[in-house]
Design a protein around this motif. Structure first.
Motif, mmCIF file in Angstrom:
data_model
loop_
_atom_site.group_PDB
_atom_site.id
_atom_site.type_symbol
_atom_site.label_atom_id
_atom_site.label_comp_id
_atom_site.label_asym_id
_atom_site.label_seq_id
_atom_site.Cartn_x
_atom_site.Cartn_y
_atom_site.Cartn_z
ATOM 1 N N GLY A 123 -5.375 19.492 4.089
ATOM 2 C CA GLY A 123 -6.688 20.018 3.766
ATOM 3 C C GLY A 123 -6.916 20.160 2.272
ATOM 4 N N MET A 124 -6.006 19.606 1.476
ATOM 5 C CA MET A 124 -6.096 19.675 0.018
ATOM 6 C C MET A 124 -5.820 18.303 -0.578
ATOM 7 N N SER A 125 -6.351 18.082 -1.786
ATOM 8 C CA SER A 125 -5.954 16.901 -2.549
ATOM 9 C C SER A 125 -4.567 17.141 -3.119
ATOM 10 N N ILE A 126 -3.841 16.062 -3.354
ATOM 11 C CA ILE A 126 -2.535 16.211 -3.988
ATOM 12 C C ILE A 126 -2.686 16.817 -5.376
ATOM 13 N N MET A 127 -3.867 16.684 -5.981
ATOM 14 C CA MET A 127 -4.110 17.287 -7.292
ATOM 15 C C MET A 127 -4.182 18.805 -7.219
ATOM 16 N N GLU A 128 -4.404 19.324 -6.023
ATOM 17 C CA GLU A 128 -4.614 20.764 -5.870
ATOM 18 C C GLU A 128 -3.369 21.530 -5.447
ATOM 19 N N VAL A 129 -2.357 20.845 -4.961
ATOM 20 C CA VAL A 129 -1.182 21.555 -4.465
ATOM 21 C C VAL A 129 -0.287 21.983 -5.629
ATOM 22 N N SER A 130 0.458 23.049 -5.419
ATOM 23 C CA SER A 130 1.361 23.539 -6.451
ATOM 24 C C SER A 130 2.486 22.541 -6.714
ATOM 25 N N HIS A 131 2.812 22.368 -7.988
ATOM 26 C CA HIS A 131 3.916 21.471 -8.321
ATOM 27 C C HIS A 131 5.248 22.034 -7.848
ATOM 28 N N ARG A 132 5.293 23.310 -7.555
ATOM 29 C CA ARG A 132 6.527 23.931 -7.065
ATOM 30 C C ARG A 132 6.545 24.089 -5.542
ATOM 31 N N GLY A 133 5.464 23.681 -4.899
ATOM 32 C CA GLY A 133 5.403 23.801 -3.448
ATOM 33 C C GLY A 133 6.153 22.684 -2.741
ATOM 34 N N LYS A 134 6.381 22.885 -1.452
ATOM 35 C CA LYS A 134 7.157 21.902 -0.692
ATOM 36 C C LYS A 134 6.435 20.564 -0.600
ATOM 37 N N GLU A 135 5.073 20.592 -0.604
ATOM 38 C CA GLU A 135 4.332 19.338 -0.489
ATOM 39 C C GLU A 135 4.608 18.434 -1.681
ATOM 40 N N PHE A 136 4.488 18.990 -2.899
ATOM 41 C CA PHE A 136 4.700 18.142 -4.061
ATOM 42 C C PHE A 136 6.181 17.817 -4.248
ATOM 43 N N SER A 137 7.043 18.686 -3.796
ATOM 44 C CA SER A 137 8.480 18.392 -3.904
ATOM 45 C C SER A 137 8.826 17.090 -3.204
ATOM 46 N N VAL A 138 8.179 16.841 -2.069
ATOM 47 C CA VAL A 138 8.401 15.584 -1.341
ATOM 48 C C VAL A 138 7.953 14.397 -2.186
ATOM 49 N N VAL A 139 6.776 14.525 -2.813
ATOM 50 C CA VAL A 139 6.262 13.456 -3.669
ATOM 51 C C VAL A 139 7.235 13.158 -4.808
ATOM 52 N N ALA A 140 7.696 14.215 -5.479
ATOM 53 C CA ALA A 140 8.587 14.054 -6.628
ATOM 54 C C ALA A 140 9.914 13.429 -6.223
ATOM 55 N N GLU A 141 10.476 13.909 -5.140
ATOM 56 C CA GLU A 141 11.780 13.397 -4.706
ATOM 57 C C GLU A 141 11.690 11.936 -4.278
ATOM 58 N N GLU A 142 10.633 11.580 -3.560
ATOM 59 C CA GLU A 142 10.489 10.199 -3.110
ATOM 60 C C GLU A 142 10.244 9.261 -4.286
ATOM 61 N N ALA A 143 9.459 9.702 -5.265
ATOM 62 C CA ALA A 143 9.189 8.864 -6.428
ATOM 63 C C ALA A 143 10.481 8.571 -7.184
ATOM 64 N N GLU A 144 11.294 9.596 -7.397
ATOM 65 C CA GLU A 144 12.551 9.371 -8.110
ATOM 66 C C GLU A 144 13.483 8.468 -7.291
ATOM 67 N N HIS A 145 13.557 8.717 -6.001
ATOM 68 C CA HIS A 145 14.431 7.899 -5.137
ATOM 69 C C HIS A 145 14.013 6.440 -5.182
ATOM 70 N N ASP A 146 12.707 6.183 -5.087
ATOM 71 C CA ASP A 146 12.228 4.799 -5.071
ATOM 72 C C ASP A 146 12.435 4.118 -6.416
ATOM 73 N N LEU A 147 12.235 4.853 -7.516
ATOM 74 C CA LEU A 147 12.463 4.265 -8.829
ATOM 75 C C LEU A 147 13.941 3.933 -9.021
ATOM 76 N N ARG A 148 14.811 4.852 -8.595
ATOM 77 C CA ARG A 148 16.249 4.577 -8.685
ATOM 78 C C ARG A 148 16.621 3.343 -7.862
ATOM 79 N N ASP A 149 16.031 3.228 -6.699
ATOM 80 C CA ASP A 149 16.323 2.099 -5.823
ATOM 81 C C ASP A 149 15.827 0.794 -6.433
#
Length: 356
Positions: A33-59
């Motif tokens: 119910g929110m844009s990704i721009m609106e979620v907290s950078h410390r919340g679990k939603e953005f944590s998934v984004v951050a972790e996946e981005a790093e994993h994919d870049l490493r890969d």
């Protein structure tokens, strides 16, 4: 709407399917119910984004485990200061290649903090390694593998002995396979091959972290950023999210081997046409030409404005060369489809027939 072919050097063209994906979930990201721009950078939603981005870049890049990956503010230019602040003490010597505008900016900034030795200097050809003047006591060696403005590219990794090799890969990162283990630190602005502007990516070997000068601003200290997972303060969350989508797009395309083949094919087409014409000219030595940024001039400079006006009307945007060098420049990053290069060549042929 009809999409044009955007040849800008940055902010640059993004993959259409990535933007469509972002558009589809802009107001409601994954049912929150929110844009990704609106979620907290410390919340679990953005944590998934951050972790996946790093994993994919490493890969994608095959980044070894003993390297940290940081997603930071300030693009690449912020690292011009951060590098000497993290790796030197007052009076130390650092080695810099000067092969164009961006390497010159980097070495000029480094000169505020250390003694800069210019290893080699040329803007239209990579100097022969036998002429390089490497320092015995340099704390690191810095180079710009691809000069965005001049269209000059190293197609090999410099041999610099046991000194950490530092590379500004803003306009060539993710364009072809790379042996990350050869580098002490790699950095890049996002706005060419990664995503929207404002984000800088740093890939740094762990043994180079933790040596910043006491006066180093906290946000420029790699240890601070690494210890806080790039979230000492609020990061550029939307750019980070978009970068993650681009990484997934690259993986779907077959990774860096596959995109590298496409990039080399696109560049060869354009250079082959330029070289076959007496109307257009590229100033860079053929074996050192960039596969990302293709500058060219017209035999009749008085036709520059007509070329830009007519190419723009044909849906070929931002072909004007950098103000420091003039002429034209076609940036053909990962997101530029092959048909965009074909359309540019077709236009250039027609323009030559009309005015040549």
């Amino acid at each position: 709407m009809t999409r044009v072919f955007n040849f800008s050097a940055g902010p640059a063209m993004l993959p259409t399917e990535v933007m469509e994906e972002a558009q589809a979930e802009f107001l409601d990201w994954h049912g929150t119910g929110m844009s990704i721009m609106e979620v907290s950078h410390r919340g679990k939603e953005f944590s998934v984004v951050a972790e996946e981005a790093e994993h994919d870049l490493r890969d994608l890049m095959g980044i070894p485990d003993n390297y940290k990956v940081l997603f930071l503010h300030g693009g690449a230019s912020m690292q011009f200061s951060a590098i000497p602040l993290n790796l030197t003490q007052p009076g130390d010597t650092v080695d810099y290649f000067n092969t164009g505008v961006w390497s010159k900016k980097a070495l000029t900034e480094a000169g505020r903090f250390a003694n800069v030795n210019v290893v080699a200097e040329h803007t239209t050809a990579i100097p022969d390694p036998s002429t390089w003047q490497l320092s015995d006591n340099a704390k690191y060696v810095h180079y710009t593998p691809n000069e965005t403005i001049g269209g000059l590219q190293f197609h090999f990794i410099p041999e610099v002995g046991d000194k950490p090799l530092i590379a500004d890969m803003s306009s060539c990162i993710l364009s072809e396979p790379l042996d990350v283990s050869r580098f002490g630190m790699i950095y890049a602005g996002a706005q060419k091959n990664i995503g929207p502007s404002g984000l800088g990516i740093v890939i740094v070997r762990e043994d180079l972290i933790g040596h910043a000068r006491p006066e180093t601003p906290v946000l420029l200290d790699w240890k601070t950023q690494a210890d806080n997972d790039s979230m000492y303060n609020t990061p550029p969350t939307y750019s980070w999210y978009m970068a993650g989508l681009v990484f997934k797009w690259l993986k779907r395309k077959g990774g860096l081997e596959a995109i590298g083949e496409v990039n080399r094919r696109k560049a060869k087409k354009l250079y082959d046409f330029i070289d076959s014409s007496d109307f257009y000219h590229n100033p860079v030595r053929p074996q050192d030409r960039s596969i990302m940024n293709v500058p060219f001039t017209l035999a009749k400079p008085e036709l520059d404005q007509a070329f830009l006006k007519e190419s723009d009307a044909a849906g070929l945007k931002y072909l004007k060369g950098h103000r420091l060098v003039g002429g034209m420049r076609a940036s053909i990053y990962n997101a530029m489809p092959e048909e965009g290069v074909d359309a540019l060549i077709a236009f250039m042929k027609d323009f030559e027939r009309k005015y040549g």
